[in-house]
Design an enzyme around this catalytic site. Structure first.
Site, mmCIF file in Angstrom:
data_model
loop_
_atom_site.group_PDB
_atom_site.id
_atom_site.type_symbol
_atom_site.label_atom_id
_atom_site.label_comp_id
_atom_site.label_asym_id
_atom_site.label_seq_id
_atom_site.Cartn_x
_atom_site.Cartn_y
_atom_site.Cartn_z
ATOM 1 N NE ARG A 1 -3.467 -0.353 2.578
ATOM 2 C CZ ARG A 1 -4.351 -0.999 1.822
ATOM 3 N NH1 ARG A 1 -4.859 -0.407 0.772
ATOM 4 N NH2 ARG A 1 -4.725 -2.225 2.123
ATOM 5 C CG HIS B 1 -19.703 4.905 1.736
ATOM 6 N ND1 HIS B 1 -18.898 3.830 1.421
ATOM 7 C CD2 HIS B 1 -20.666 4.427 2.568
ATOM 8 C CE1 HIS B 1 -19.344 2.758 2.044
ATOM 9 N NE2 HIS B 1 -20.414 3.090 2.744
ATOM 10 C CG ASP C 1 -16.062 3.882 3.572
ATOM 11 O OD1 ASP C 1 -15.610 4.589 2.658
ATOM 12 O OD2 ASP C 1 -16.374 2.683 3.415
HETATM 13 C C1 GRF Z 1 -20.654 4.697 -6.419
HETATM 14 O O1 GRF Z 1 -21.928 4.185 -6.201
HETATM 15 C C2 GRF Z 1 -20.000 5.172 -5.148
HETATM 16 O O2 GRF Z 1 -20.882 5.431 -4.127
HETATM 17 C C3 GRF Z 1 -19.129 4.004 -4.766
HETATM 18 O O3 GRF Z 1 -18.723 3.415 -5.964
HETATM 19 C C4 GRF Z 1 -19.697 3.660 -6.969
HETATM 20 C C5 GRF Z 1 -18.980 4.144 -8.189
HETATM 21 O O4 GRF Z 1 -19.802 4.167 -9.300
HETATM 22 N N1 GRF Z 1 -18.028 4.481 -3.953
HETATM 23 P P1 GRF Z 1 -19.320 4.846 -10.647
HETATM 24 O O5 GRF Z 1 -18.025 4.164 -11.079
HETATM 25 O O6 GRF Z 1 -19.140 6.312 -10.409
HETATM 26 O O7 GRF Z 1 -20.417 4.562 -11.615
#
Ligand code: GRF
Length: 191
Positions: A56, A100, A136
């Site tokens: 990481r 999130h 988160d």
């Molecule tokens: C989103 O729903 C976000 O909340 C989560 O990952 C998803 C990404 O979707 N962290 P996208 O690639 O922007 O369509």
């Protein structure tokens, strides 16, 4: 920064808000929709593969160096499925945003939507927050609630959550880019 289909990136591109200039898109894998969307919008891209690094810390250093090369003033995680190491928070304090798909602190982690359904929650939603050293967890900037309907499955609920995301994220990124967000402890205050 993205790992997936990039619908949130697309919403940011389409919003074209006055103070937001998307100077680059970083993905951790090739062939993802987010990279195609960036290329269609003539936004420079970089792929920094997780597998190309021995952990990481070196992955995080490579990401931070790429951000500096783009001369970006902030990082917007939009479905970026890797956890950044502490160096990123040190180098870009209160300058990394994440979206999130739940009302944090409920249902953190990679399976927020499935977990909300499995728990029998009636309400979930979207959280935009600053990234800190825990997953988160950082100060919450904005939230929108989304009801869970009796017939919802992961797909239908994710679709309704994303509708909120695509409105909320461009608004928050514009506030951030305009310098209107101050972090005081865990609280985010607006100027
Ligand atoms: C989103 O729903 C976000 O909340 C989560 O990952 C998803 C990404 O979707 N962290 P996208 O690639 O922007 O369509």
């Amino acid at each position: 920064m993205a790992s997936g289909s990039g619908t949130n990136l697309q919403a940011l591109i389409d919003a074209a808000t006055p103070n937001v200039d998307i100077v680059g898109v970083i993905a951790d894998r090739v062939g993802v929709g987010a990279l195609q969307r960036a290329e269609s919008a003539t936004i420079p891209t970089r792929v920094i593969r997780w597998t190309g690094h021995d952990g990481r810390d070196s992955f995080t250093t490579a990401i931070c160096d790429a951000v500096d090369e783009f001369a970006a003033e902030g990082l917007v995680l939009a479905g970026f499925m890797r956890i950044l190491g502490p160096e990123a928070i040190r180098r870009f304090p209160q300058r990394i945003l994440n979206i999130h798909p739940s009302l944090l602190p409920a249902f953190p982690g990679a399976h927020a939507i499935a977990n909300a359904l499995a728990y029998g929650a009636r309400l979930t939603g979207v959280t935009v927050h600053f990234v800190d050293e825990e997953v988160d967890h950082g100060p919450i900037i904005a939230q929108r609630a989304v009801p869970i309907l009796p017939d919802d499955d992961e797909r239908s609920l994710h679709t309704r959550i994303q509708e909120e995301e695509h409105v909320l994220y461009p608004q928050v990124v514009e506030e951030f880019a305009s310098g209107r967000l101050d972090v005081v402890g865990r609280m985010v205050r607006r100027r």
